[in-house]
Scaffold this active site. Structure first.
Site, mmCIF file in Angstrom:
data_model
loop_
_atom_site.group_PDB
_atom_site.id
_atom_site.type_symbol
_atom_site.label_atom_id
_atom_site.label_comp_id
_atom_site.label_asym_id
_atom_site.label_seq_id
_atom_site.Cartn_x
_atom_site.Cartn_y
_atom_site.Cartn_z
ATOM 1 N N ASN A 15 19.568 -17.346 36.212
ATOM 2 C CA ASN A 15 19.157 -16.064 35.647
ATOM 3 C C ASN A 15 20.072 -14.926 36.078
ATOM 4 O O ASN A 15 20.276 -13.977 35.330
ATOM 5 C CB ASN A 15 17.688 -15.791 35.952
ATOM 6 C CG ASN A 15 16.806 -16.541 34.980
ATOM 7 O OD1 ASN A 15 16.800 -16.247 33.799
ATOM 8 N ND2 ASN A 15 16.138 -17.574 35.467
ATOM 9 N N ASP A 38 -0.554 -9.307 32.760
ATOM 10 C CA ASP A 38 -1.510 -9.603 33.832
ATOM 11 C C ASP A 38 -2.608 -8.540 33.864
ATOM 12 O O ASP A 38 -3.795 -8.844 34.026
ATOM 13 C CB ASP A 38 -0.777 -9.639 35.179
ATOM 14 C CG ASP A 38 0.427 -10.563 35.127
ATOM 15 O OD1 ASP A 38 0.245 -11.747 34.824
ATOM 16 O OD2 ASP A 38 1.556 -10.083 35.357
ATOM 17 N N HIS A 59 5.039 -10.651 39.361
ATOM 18 C CA HIS A 59 4.484 -11.350 38.202
ATOM 19 C C HIS A 59 4.630 -12.854 38.464
ATOM 20 O O HIS A 59 5.574 -13.491 38.020
ATOM 21 C CB HIS A 59 5.222 -10.972 36.914
ATOM 22 C CG HIS A 59 4.870 -11.892 35.776
ATOM 23 N ND1 HIS A 59 3.616 -11.914 35.213
ATOM 24 C CD2 HIS A 59 5.582 -12.850 35.139
ATOM 25 C CE1 HIS A 59 3.589 -12.854 34.273
ATOM 26 N NE2 HIS A 59 4.764 -13.435 34.210
HETATM 27 P P1 NAX Z 1 11.757 -19.020 24.292
HETATM 28 O O1 NAX Z 1 12.413 -20.137 25.003
HETATM 29 O O2 NAX Z 1 10.941 -19.268 23.074
HETATM 30 O O3 NAX Z 1 12.868 -17.955 23.879
HETATM 31 C C1 NAX Z 1 13.855 -17.506 24.745
HETATM 32 C C2 NAX Z 1 15.060 -17.112 23.921
HETATM 33 O O4 NAX Z 1 16.000 -16.496 24.773
HETATM 34 C C3 NAX Z 1 15.762 -18.292 23.255
HETATM 35 O O5 NAX Z 1 15.898 -18.036 21.863
HETATM 36 C C4 NAX Z 1 17.117 -18.338 23.961
HETATM 37 O O6 NAX Z 1 18.162 -18.766 23.092
HETATM 38 C C5 NAX Z 1 17.287 -16.878 24.359
HETATM 39 N N1 NAX Z 1 18.246 -16.654 25.437
HETATM 40 C C6 NAX Z 1 18.488 -17.406 26.526
HETATM 41 N N2 NAX Z 1 19.475 -16.877 27.274
HETATM 42 C C7 NAX Z 1 19.849 -15.738 26.654
HETATM 43 C C8 NAX Z 1 20.851 -14.768 26.931
HETATM 44 N N3 NAX Z 1 21.642 -14.874 27.981
HETATM 45 N N4 NAX Z 1 20.957 -13.721 26.079
HETATM 46 C C9 NAX Z 1 20.161 -13.623 24.996
HETATM 47 N N5 NAX Z 1 19.226 -14.536 24.662
HETATM 48 C C10 NAX Z 1 19.068 -15.566 25.498
HETATM 49 O O7 NAX Z 1 10.910 -18.247 25.387
HETATM 50 P P2 NAX Z 1 9.695 -17.211 25.199
HETATM 51 O O8 NAX Z 1 8.439 -17.964 25.120
HETATM 52 O O9 NAX Z 1 10.034 -16.265 24.122
HETATM 53 O O10 NAX Z 1 9.681 -16.502 26.635
HETATM 54 C C11 NAX Z 1 10.746 -15.680 27.051
HETATM 55 C C12 NAX Z 1 10.628 -15.335 28.529
HETATM 56 O O11 NAX Z 1 9.438 -14.585 28.785
HETATM 57 C C13 NAX Z 1 10.549 -16.536 29.456
HETATM 58 O O12 NAX Z 1 11.407 -16.302 30.565
HETATM 59 C C14 NAX Z 1 9.111 -16.528 29.916
HETATM 60 O O13 NAX Z 1 8.962 -17.143 31.181
HETATM 61 C C15 NAX Z 1 8.833 -15.058 29.969
HETATM 62 N N6 NAX Z 1 7.427 -14.640 29.994
HETATM 63 C C16 NAX Z 1 7.108 -13.560 30.762
HETATM 64 C C17 NAX Z 1 5.841 -13.029 30.812
HETATM 65 C C18 NAX Z 1 5.515 -11.825 31.649
HETATM 66 O O14 NAX Z 1 4.339 -11.483 31.704
HETATM 67 N N7 NAX Z 1 6.443 -11.156 32.327
HETATM 68 C C19 NAX Z 1 4.726 -13.674 30.056
HETATM 69 C C20 NAX Z 1 5.190 -14.533 28.928
HETATM 70 C C21 NAX Z 1 6.440 -15.345 29.183
HETATM 71 O O15 NAX Z 1 6.068 -16.511 29.872
#
Ligand code: NAX
Length: 328
Positions: A105, A159, A187
């Site tokens: 990350n 949350d 978180h």
């Molecule tokens: P997805 O895997 O459906 O989508 C992530 C997208 O990010 C993919 O399309 C991927 O190609 C793209 N991506 C990866 N690296 C990238 C980069 N360097 N630049 C631009 N795009 C990039 O995940 P999704 O379900 O949409 O979740 C996204 C993130 O939100 C995850 O890290 C998840 O853990 C996090 N969350 C955070 C939450 C919070 O409360 N803070 C809750 C929901 C979610 O779990």
């Protein structure tokens, strides 16, 4: 006519992106009278799917949507950005240690922080959604020394909203009757949802509930493990609720908290409540005119203190790990 606000969304082709973009374009991020221009950042493998989403955004003919640009270059994506929603992140995959996750990350959030530093508009506001959200926000913020540190925030609003929903269910109240709830810390599963200062229809929530056993054994774990419960039930992680919380976070930041209420945001600590300065930790905050302040003077009782401290300790460990990796 107003100049459109430039909103950059990373991970635009993902499931949160799909739930988020249509509501940004229909005015739910900034308001029903604010035109927006979208910049979608994806990795090369995600560009085609992002183009598909952009076609659907066109097809919705949103009156407020003034343009969509799709790119895999952070420098282009953040050029002139006023609001940045950093959703795309590297998920933990099988066999990955915490250090590997933080490093992967760091490879995303460090260059994005630098691109924001070099190209975003002066009023840039950043919300990090991608996990580990607090530490990813810290990495991006550290890479942007020319941007005020308080413009980098991490999302704990989901949350916060989950805790409101659980408290409303328990007390038989409406969600709109619940005020002043706080999420403290990270978180993650160590987060602490605090109802001791919250109100249910004007009465102290802890007194209304009057059951510390329920708090410790049911309420806190239900809120903290809700993400896993959603995956178990839906077969996919929270998406629409996460998108909704991201909209709430930015909308509240820009438009202000209601009188007598506050919200929860992951923000750079100034040392308040014993949280080491510089950590990005969740606090109770009030917002007004696009800026926020930590709610001061809350008494932290002996039920809350060790729970806040444990989550903050986890944040300090994550910070030390990314420091050792040279990411901050
Ligand atoms: P997805 O895997 O459906 O989508 C992530 C997208 O990010 C993919 O399309 C991927 O190609 C793209 N991506 C990866 N690296 C990238 C980069 N360097 N630049 C631009 N795009 C990039 O995940 P999704 O379900 O949409 O979740 C996204 C993130 O939100 C995850 O890290 C998840 O853990 C996090 N969350 C955070 C939450 C919070 O409360 N803070 C809750 C929901 C979610 O779990």
């Amino acid at each position: 006519t107003r100049t459109p606000v430039n909103v950059t969304v990373t991970g635009a082709a993902g499931q949160i992106g799909y739930a988020l973009l249509f509501r940004i374009a229909s005015g739910h991020l900034l308001g029903a009278d604010v035109p927006v221009s979208l910049r979608l950042l994806e990795i090369p493998q995600g560009l085609k799917a992002a183009e598909g989403t952009a076609m659907e955004l066109d097809d919705a003919a949103f009156p407020l949507l003034r343009g969509i640009e799709i790119t895999d270059d952070p420098n282009t994506a953040f050029d002139g950005a006023n609001v940045a929603l950093l959703v795309g992140a590297r998920p933990r995959t099988k066999g990955m240690e915490r250090g590997d996750l933080l490093e992967a990350n760091g490879g995303i959030f460090k260059p994005q922080g630098k691109a924001i530093n070099d190209h975003a508009a002066d009023d840039i506001k950043v919300l990090v959604v991608g996990n580990p959200a607090n530490t990813n926000a810290l990495i991006a913020q550290s890479a942007a020394p020319d941007v005020p540190a308080d413009r980098f925030t991490a999302m704990t609003r989901l949350d916060h909203n989950r805790a409101i929903a659980q408290l409303a269910k328990r007390t038989g109240a409406q969600v709109s009757d619940i005020k002043r709830l706080t999420i403290w810390g990270n978180h993650s599963a160590t987060q602490y949802p605090d109802i001791f200062h919250a109100e249910v229809a004007g009465k102290n929530a802890a007194e209304v509930v009057n059951d510390e056993q329920w708090l410790a054994d049911t309420f806190i774990p239900t809120v903290a493990k809700r993400g896993a419960a959603i995956i178990e039930a839906r077969g996919a992680s929270s998406a629409a609720s996460a998108a909704s919380a991201a909209l709430d976070h930015v909308h509240t930041w820009v438009n202000g908290t209601a009188d007598g209420d506050w919200t929860s945001m992951g923000i750079v600590s100034d040392g308040s409540y014993g949280v080491p300065a510089g950590l990005i930790s969740s606090f109770p905050v009030t917002t007004e005119n696009g800026s926020f302040e930590i709610v001061q003077g809350l008494e932290i009782n002996e039920f809350s203190r060790p729970r806040i401290d444990a989550s903050v300790q986890e944040l300090a460990e994550e910070r030390d790990a990314v420091r050792a990796l040279g990411l901050i």
